[in-house]
Design a protein around this motif. Sequence first.
Motif, PDB file in Angstrom:
ATOM      1  N   UNK A 102       0.814  -1.209   0.000  1.00  0.00           N
ATOM      2  CA  UNK A 102       0.000   0.000   0.000  1.00  0.00           C
ATOM      3  C   UNK A 102       0.850   1.261   0.000  1.00  0.00           C
ATOM      4  N   UNK A 105      -0.516   4.311   2.108  1.00  0.00           N
ATOM      5  CA  UNK A 105      -0.494   4.396   3.569  1.00  0.00           C
ATOM      6  C   UNK A 105       0.850   3.977   4.170  1.00  0.00           C
ATOM      7  N   UNK A 106       1.800   3.620   3.317  1.00  0.00           N
ATOM      8  CA  UNK A 106       3.061   3.118   3.862  1.00  0.00           C
ATOM      9  C   UNK A 106       4.056   4.223   4.191  1.00  0.00           C
ATOM     10  N   UNK A 107       3.747   5.451   3.774  1.00  0.00           N
ATOM     11  CA  UNK A 107       4.621   6.565   4.137  1.00  0.00           C
ATOM     12  C   UNK A 107       3.967   7.363   5.245  1.00  0.00           C
ATOM     13  N   UNK A 108       4.779   7.832   6.172  1.00  0.00           N
ATOM     14  CA  UNK A 108       4.234   8.592   7.301  1.00  0.00           C
ATOM     15  C   UNK A 108       3.758   9.960   6.816  1.00  0.00           C
ATOM     16  N   UNK A 109       2.451  10.269   7.022  1.00  0.00           N
ATOM     17  CA  UNK A 109       1.904  11.495   6.431  1.00  0.00           C
ATOM     18  C   UNK A 109       2.454  12.793   7.015  1.00  0.00           C
ATOM     19  N   UNK A 110       3.044  12.752   8.206  1.00  0.00           N
ATOM     20  CA  UNK A 110       3.438  14.009   8.843  1.00  0.00           C
ATOM     21  C   UNK A 110       4.926  14.329   8.703  1.00  0.00           C
ATOM     22  N   UNK A 111       5.664  13.517   7.948  1.00  0.00           N
ATOM     23  CA  UNK A 111       7.068  13.842   7.695  1.00  0.00           C
ATOM     24  C   UNK A 111       7.298  13.959   6.190  1.00  0.00           C
ATOM     25  N   UNK A 116      12.050  10.991   5.606  1.00  0.00           N
ATOM     26  CA  UNK A 116      11.875   9.545   5.772  1.00  0.00           C
ATOM     27  C   UNK A 116      12.952   8.736   5.054  1.00  0.00           C
ATOM     28  N   UNK A 155       5.483  16.449   1.133  1.00  0.00           N
ATOM     29  CA  UNK A 155       4.872  15.469   2.036  1.00  0.00           C
ATOM     30  C   UNK A 155       4.210  14.403   1.178  1.00  0.00           C
ATOM     31  N   UNK A 168       9.041   4.810  -1.844  1.00  0.00           N
ATOM     32  CA  UNK A 168       9.264   3.620  -1.008  1.00  0.00           C
ATOM     33  C   UNK A 168      10.467   2.836  -1.520  1.00  0.00           C
TER      34      UNK A 168
ATOM     35  N   UNK B 209       2.500   2.827   7.976  1.00  0.00           N
ATOM     36  CA  UNK B 209       3.768   3.566   7.991  1.00  0.00           C
ATOM     37  C   UNK B 209       4.592   3.286   9.230  1.00  0.00           C
ATOM     38  N   UNK B 212       6.485   0.370   8.112  1.00  0.00           N
ATOM     39  CA  UNK B 212       7.571   0.843   7.258  1.00  0.00           C
ATOM     40  C   UNK B 212       8.734   1.347   8.111  1.00  0.00           C
ATOM     41  N   UNK B 216      12.699  -0.159   8.354  1.00  0.00           N
ATOM     42  CA  UNK B 216      13.936   0.578   8.080  1.00  0.00           C
ATOM     43  C   UNK B 216      15.010   0.276   9.107  1.00  0.00           C
TER      44      UNK B 216
END
Lengths: 331, 311
Positions: A102, A105-111, A116, A155, A168, B209, B212, B216
């Motif tokens: 996914x 949703x696999x990346x952190x939305x607030x950074x 990352x 972002x 990713x 996330x 994820x 890492x």
Amino acid sequence: MENTKPVLEVKNLRTAFRTEGGELIAVDDVSFSVMPGQTVGIVGESGCGKSVTSLSIMGLIPNPPGRVIGGEILFKGRNLVPLSQRELRSIRGNELSMIFQEPMTSLNPVFTIGNQIMESIILHQKLSKKDARLRAIEMLRLVGIPAPDKRIDDYPHQLSGGMRQRVMIAMALSCNPSVLIADEPTTALDVTIQAQILELIKSLRQKLNMAVVLITHDLGVVAETCDYVVVMYAGKVVEEGTAEDIFYRPSHPYTKGLLNSIPSHNGKSKGTRLETIPGLVPNLLKLPKGCRFQDRCTRKQDRCATAEPSLESVGAGHKASCFFPYKEGGV
Amino acid sequence: MMNYIIRRLLYTIPILIGITLITFFFFNVVGGDPVSIMLGKHANAQMIADMRHEMGFDRPLIWQYFDFLKQIVTFDFGRSYASKQLISKMILDGAPVSLCYTLPAFVIAMLISISLSLLVAFWRGGWFDKITVIICVAGLSVPSLAYILFGQYWFAYKWGMFPISGFQPGFPEMISYIALPVIITVVLSIGGELRFYRTVMLDEIHQDYIRTARSKGLSERVVMFKHVLKNAMIPIITNVVIEIPFLVTGSILLENFFGIPGLGNQIVEAINTSDFPVIKAQTIIFSLLYCVFNLLTDILYSLVDPRVSLK
């Protein structure tokens, strides 16, 4: 392949989950090996244990309730199973990394994506913040993101799904891993983007000489990218072999069924119904005695209900676990 | 960013007008007649009419409403019927007294519940998590009055650790007086807050996330304090900032039992004596504070969550 020592070797892996209905063995006695630079595909329906296999390799099985209860995972000859989380962390994201199904949703939305990507570079390669940023920009360029020096401060919500999956990949490859585990990397993407991402993984594999474990339910993806294929069913390997073996000389009735359920576009099957495999994947808590595939099998005989077949050679480097496999060349 | 704040400020205007209208409606239109309450049973019609004229209640409603708006803008609410004190002065005296115990209690409770929630989320399903949840539920199930009576009887009366009630301004004199109210407020709020924050953290922990971040090779400490906490800040901010107006008004129950002369005590007295202007002033000030902090919450969101400012 000049190097004959596998970079990743999974031997008799067993992973179990505690559930209310009892202990569920999601991965049962799975073995396969991955040579340096090779792409191995793990194929099967949802719930056959392919994702659990990949998370077991990464040491990311949520514990509790899950646990690797047996077998070995040899990464460059070193068994990962008994390692502590601290020891695993120095390998994870570094020599062994993973991308997920996914990208949305696999990346952190607030950074920012730069933050990352740099996170793992700073952690594993001990680079300064400034150098890590340069490296991150270089990685973004490598995965084909336009204007990477600007995009790095974006972002995740400012990027499309395909771009996020590229990010990713950049993140996973930023420390030059020897093995990349890609768990359904294209399932959530449009077909055109799918092809781009697969092409990207393929070209980066050659450029960086890494091995790829590609987990998918999509046989088309396997045919395009894999050297070697492992077919899983209900937590077990039912057939494995080179991509040609699997596609041109499938031995196990399940593999054959999977191949038959691909719609063809050569017109031969025009006007006929698409073939399917009847029935559903069995409940892992209530497996039938004997072969796990018997209830859905077209070649079932009495013996299948009493004994469980083991993985036997059906050709050079080609194995299947069936008492009555299709012989090479047809029937 | 600036755009977002301005738009949000504009949205607040109709809400403010609505609040003043409703408050005005309750006190000046449907509420009891303050004049007959003030003059008692034996007043004759002439006395009532004179008083109404004196207080401006015979003027058209629209003018009364504008008077009310003027009161709010100038922060001059007239004098209390009961004590004849300036209401603005009463509020300015009472609010800091309430803050003396609500503010420390608020900070302590917040720090304890947020850090504990990270720990229980980290050890979810383990014995530490289970025991904490049991204690929280038990704590939530006891009515607040029980804590006050228990604290006053044992800590203050039996063991003599604190004065039973009373208040003295000034530092450090106030410490012994506010200690018990602070402890009780912390105990009262921690159960609910911890349960809420635990849910928030657990919700975060299962996000893709976070997986994820683990893949890492980041340590659990970085995963929890960087990746989980910053995302969890969004619901935490809502919960925390919206509590601040309540700090100013104080707790009616605690102030009454401990004899603390804060706004909570004032409102109880004002209600008991039908001191309309005091109740009205407190109502409108609390509503305005609530609006202001609601606005502040939305602005803080945009600082934590990059997605907000775009909408």
